[in-house]
Every structure is written in C-alpha cells, then in structure tokens.
Design an enzyme around this catalytic site. Structure first.
Site, PDB file in Angstrom:
ATOM      1  CB  CYS A  78      -0.957  -0.074   1.178  1.00  0.00           C
ATOM      2  SG  CYS A  78      -2.138   1.254   1.255  1.00  0.00           S
ATOM      3  CG  ASP A 137      -7.175  -2.288  -3.353  1.00  0.00           C
ATOM      4  OD1 ASP A 137      -7.805  -1.620  -2.539  1.00  0.00           O
ATOM      5  OD2 ASP A 137      -5.961  -2.527  -3.275  1.00  0.00           O
ATOM      6  CG  HIS A 167      -6.112  -2.560   0.291  1.00  0.00           C
ATOM      7  ND1 HIS A 167      -5.329  -2.038  -0.710  1.00  0.00           N
ATOM      8  CD2 HIS A 167      -5.529  -2.163   1.448  1.00  0.00           C
ATOM      9  CE1 HIS A 167      -4.331  -1.356  -0.182  1.00  0.00           C
ATOM     10  NE2 HIS A 167      -4.432  -1.416   1.128  1.00  0.00           N
TER      11      HIS A 167
END
Lengths: 388, 192
Positions: free
Chosen positions: A179, A332, A361
C-alpha cells in the site's frame, strides 16, 4: 414434537465454544413455562436464542483485547522513536538471499502482515525459506509533526536497508512494500537503487488520476493544509471516519450480522476479532507526511509527473530499472487497481510483471485466498531472482 | 434541490446577521484614532469574537449541507427498497428475512457509495472539516495571547523549533552518510 426450551443459564453451561456467558442484561425475556400455544413457545425460544447470541457477542468483544497478533517468531533488531525493525527467525541456517525488507504503510498497524498463523504473509515467506525483515512504524507524537516523506524514505528506510546490508554482508536486498509502503519503496528505489536488487509492490498508490475510490474522492477535495495547521498530526478519529465510508453496509453492517450467525464458530470469531482489532487500531499520521501524501500524490499527482521532491531530489520513477513485481487486487476499494498498474508503465525495468488477483485490499495479504493463490506465485518470483 | 435552497437561504440569513452585528458597533461611533485609545484592545477582542461567531454560523451551514445530503440518500434508499420489495417480510421466516436483508444492504450500499464518490459530498465533508479546524485555530490564537502574557513561547514559536529540529536530524543523517562514504573510500585507498 416438543420444542426444546433454552434458558440463558443453560446456554452458558453448555456453550461448546468454551466462552462463559456471565453477563445477562436486565431486559432478557424470561421463559414462561405456562405458555400454552405452540407458536408462542417457538417465538420465545427464538428470542432466548437471540439474546444468548447477543450475550456471547458482548463476551467475545470483551475478550478481544487479549487476542494475539504478530505471533511469528521475531526479534527487534533496531529501534528508534519512530520505527522498529523486526527480523523474523529463518527456518533454515542459510536462508535464501537476498534478504527481503517489507515496508509497511503509515496507516493502521503492520501486524496485518502477520495477523494469524494460517493467514500470515510474513510466516508464509519465512516458511518458503526467505530471510524476512519488516519495518513496523511507531505512532508519531506531536513533536514529530514535521516528519515528512523525506524522513520516512531517505532516513528511516535507508537506515533499515543499510542495517540489513551491513548485518548480512550483502550489497543489495529485496524491497517489498504494501500500500503506502509500496509507494515509499518505489520512491526509495528511484533514489537509492544501487542498494536494491528487486522491487516487489503490493497495491501501490501511484497514478491517482485513475483513482475512482471513495478515499481518492475525499483526498482530492481535502483542505489538508488548513486541517493539519490546526491538528498537527492526522488524528485517528478522522481516518476512522474516512474508512467507515468504504463499503459501509456490505462490510460495515453485514459483518456484524455474520458474526451473530457464526457466534458458535470459534474459528470464525477469532478471525473476525483479529481483523476488527486491526481495523480500529489506527495510529495518527505525521502531519507533514500526510500533507505530502494528500497534496503531492492525490491532488497534484506528482509521482506520475516525476515532480515529487524528497529533500533536494525529485523522485523519478523512470530511473528504476531493477526487476519489478507489481501485485494488484482487482477488487481493491482502497487503492484503485488501475492507478497501481501504472507503475509498470513508468519504470524502465526490462524484467517487470503485474500479477492481478480477484480479491480485495486486505484479502490480498491476509486471507486463505492469498495463502493459496498469491504467496506461492510471489515466492516463486522471489526465488527465481534470488542469489541461490 | 432542497439542499441548495437551504444553503442559499442560510447564506442570505448569515449575511443579514453579520450586517446587523456590524451596524450595532457602527452606532457606537468609536473614534478613528483608536490605535492610541483604550478601544484598541477592545476592537481586537471584538474582531476575534466576530470571527468566532461567523465561523460558528459557517460550521452550522456545512453541517446542514452534510446532513441534507446524507438524509436525501437515506430517503432515496428507502424508496428504492420499497420499489424492490413492496411488502415487509414475514419476520417469522428466516429465509424471507435474509432475502430482505440482502436486498436492503445492496440498495443502501449502492446509494451511499454513489454519495461518497460524488464531488458534492466530498466538498461538503471538506468544508465541514475545514471549518472545524478553524475552530481549533481560533482557540489556539486565544491561548497564544495567554502564553504571551506569561512570557512563554506560543505555538508558532514552538513549531519553528520543531521544524528546525527535524531539519537538523535530516542534516545529521546526511552528514553521517557522507562521513561513512569518505571513510570507506579512505579504507580502500589504504588497502590498495
């Protein structure tokens, strides 16, 4: 057929999950033994059953703080005021080289990568024979509000990279980010590539002009200068409010319904609570870094324009020419898959690959799905580019 | 549309309030040479109070705008749910309840995600947060006066120190790195 009547005390005594229910709210509907009608009896049984479930949920929530997370054996090899460098105990005497340094995001806590034994990203890599390190960011205080991406990338990540290089006597290591951590890893590679052999990113935030998520929409309109001027660091409450707008009913409401349905399934409850613990464990983000994140990356999209400045240097992603693996979750809802995929178009690497998986995610790194589908492929990619 | 009307109406009323408030102070006919008069501090305080008042009204306006959008979406979702499932489910039937719940969640999820992805809503949220932050700033300014009266550094002065310290830390890191590099080069020369 005579229906079995359940009293709350009986549920507590016969609970197969081992959880003792000792909390009985004042409004518990009592079982009326004199009830004659069959439908009335059925309804009361249902009520009692529901109340027993609710009591169990309350009990389970009370016990949630004692859940163990981050259980893969490790030691803290370096610690400063703003990070801890964790080294996971390799299973072999000579693990596969180069060592892997995982860079976690500044949002929530790093134990999502080691949430529980059967869903741990870190443990899986260790079990595949790799030598794994992880940067565990510590919450910044108000004294750290001027800590910027320049510090995170050029100082903290650099210190960890140098520590591993010196300690393991290797010239280069593999950098592996998740991320926001993946974005920071890409920034680091563009500036200090000579220390890195491979770059592996998981859901990186790169091209925000392609971002169609709720978070992206909020970020584009946020008057971040004004807010940070007032609050110093990005407060957890504000972040929590933003996250609660993501799938508010499918995840926000439905999950509690599922919890009630699976209240007797100990495994389900433990999984559920670990994720909940992580979701609500939000540290603040250093004000200056958050300002750069929103302004430079979301509002001005400077990473794509090669105009993001860290210290005296511009981050130019086209300078990256080392092997790159970019892992993306197609579902996501936090980081747009299209925005992440752009990294492969920006770098100059000849050996570059995108792996896409039909998951979300968090599912990408902390799920049974990722253990079966994502990690074996990732491990193979690492292994093929290792020194062994 | 209702939201716009409320906002326009609010802005008009807000302006009227500010005008009438200013008119009161004009009537007092405070002398123009107030820099040299006891009215100077009074005028400063009055300005702060006026700012706080204006901000409160603005904040109130942004809450209304936010709530209107959320409530409209809620009503829209209820309407859509009714059109998809006109009758209430039989609460005794678990299957029917589950089906109804799933439809409801889908409908609400869809409507609220659309709302959260809209520009109007994110602007409303941004305004709300921004106005809220301004409260903090005004309170900070008030505290700065107290700190000044006690001969203590105020927030902006502390901020300057914190910023300088962070820059110094970065410089130390860079100097150390350069020093390591020079030392390793010297080592190589010695070894050769």
């Amino acid at each position: 057929m005579k229906k079995k009547k359940l009293s709350l005390n009986k549920v507590a005594a016969t609970s197969d999950s081992g959880i003792k229910v000792d909390y009985i709210p004042s409004k518990v509907p009592s079982v009326d033994n004199t009830t004659k009608s069959h439908s009335g009896e059925l309804e009361k049984d249902k009520n009692n059953d529901l109340m027993a479930k609710i009591n169990k949920v309350l009990e389970v929530y009370r016990k949630s703080s004692s859940l163990d997370v981050g259980a893969t054996p490790h030691e803290v090899v370096k610690e400063t005021r703003l990070y801890r460098l964790l080294h996971y105990k390799p299973i072999f005497d000579s693990p596969i080289r180069p060592p892997i340094l995982i860079v976690y995001a500044l949002i929530n806590r790093s134990y999502i990568l080691d949430l529980q034994k059967d869903k741990s990203w870190v443990r899986n890599l260790v079990n595949q024979g790799f030598d794994v390190y992880l940067i565990d960011w510590k919450p910044p205080s108000l004294n750290d509000k001027y800590v910027s991406f320049d510090d995170y990338v050029n100082v903290f990540i650099d210190q960890c990279v140098d520590y591993i290089r010196n300690n393991k006597s290797v010239e280069k290591i593999t950098l592996h980010g998740y991320c926001m951590g993946a974005t920071m890893s890409a920034m680091y590679c563009s500036l200090q590539q000579y220390k890195i052999k491979n770059l592996v990113t998981l859901a990186p935030v790169i091209d925000t002009s392609k971002d169609s998520t709720v978070i992206g929409n909020f970020a584009r309109h946020l008057d971040v200068e004004k807010i940070m001027e007032s609050v110093g660091n990005m407060p957890p409450e504000l972040l929590r409010t933003c996250f609660s707008a993501l799938k508010p009913f499918k995840q926000g409401v439905n999950k509690y319904y599922s919890l009630l349905e699976h209240i007797n399934d100990r495994r389900f409850i433990e999984n559920f609570l670990r994720i909940e613990k992580w979701l609500y464990d939000i540290p603040p983000i250093a004000g200056e870094a958050f300002k750069q994140w929103i302004k430079n990356i979301y509002q001005e999209n400077l990473l794509v324009k090669n105009k993001m400045k860290l210290g005296d240097e511009f981050v130019n992603l086209s300078r990256i020419n080392i092997p790159l693996l970019n892992i993306i979750a197609n579902e996501d809802h936090l980081v747009s898959p299209e925005g992440s995929a752009e990294l492969n178009n920006l770098v100059s690497s000849k050996d570059k690959r995108i792996m896409r998986f039909p998951t979300g995610h968090v599912g990408l790194i902390a799920s049974s799905y990722s253990q079966i589908n994502v990690l074996p492929k990732t491990g193979r990619w690492f292994f093929l580019r290792s020194n062994t | 549309m209702w939201g716009m009307t409320v906002e326009q109406d609010f802005n008009k009323k807000y302006q009227e309030l500010i005008n009438s408030y200013n008119a009161i102070w004009k009537d007092f006919k405070i002398p123009n040479f107030n820099m040299f008069s006891p009215y100077f501090q009074f005028e400063q305080d009055q300005k702060q109070f006026q700012d706080l008042f204006a901000l409160f009204l603005k904040f109130h306006g942004s809450i209304i705008n936010y709530m209107v959008q959320v409530n409209q979406t809620y009503l829209k979702s209820i309407k859509e749910l009714q059109s998809k499932h006109p009758e209430l489910p039989n609460f005794q039937s678990e299957d029917e309840m589950k089906k109804y719940k799933n439809i409801a969640i889908d409908v609400f999820e869809d409507s609220f995600t659309k709302l959260f992805q809209s520009n109007e809503f994110s602007i409303a949220v941004s305004e709300l947060l921004s106005n809220y932050s301004s409260f903090g700033k005004l309170l900070g300014n008030a505290f700065n006066d107290y700190l000044k009266s006690m001969n203590l550094p105020n927030r902006s002065e502390i901020d300057t120190i914190l910023r300088d310290m962070q820059e110094l830390k970065r410089d130390v890191h860079r100097l150390r790195k350069n020093l390591d590099l020079i030392m390793s080069e010297e080592k190589e020369v010695v070894l050769k």
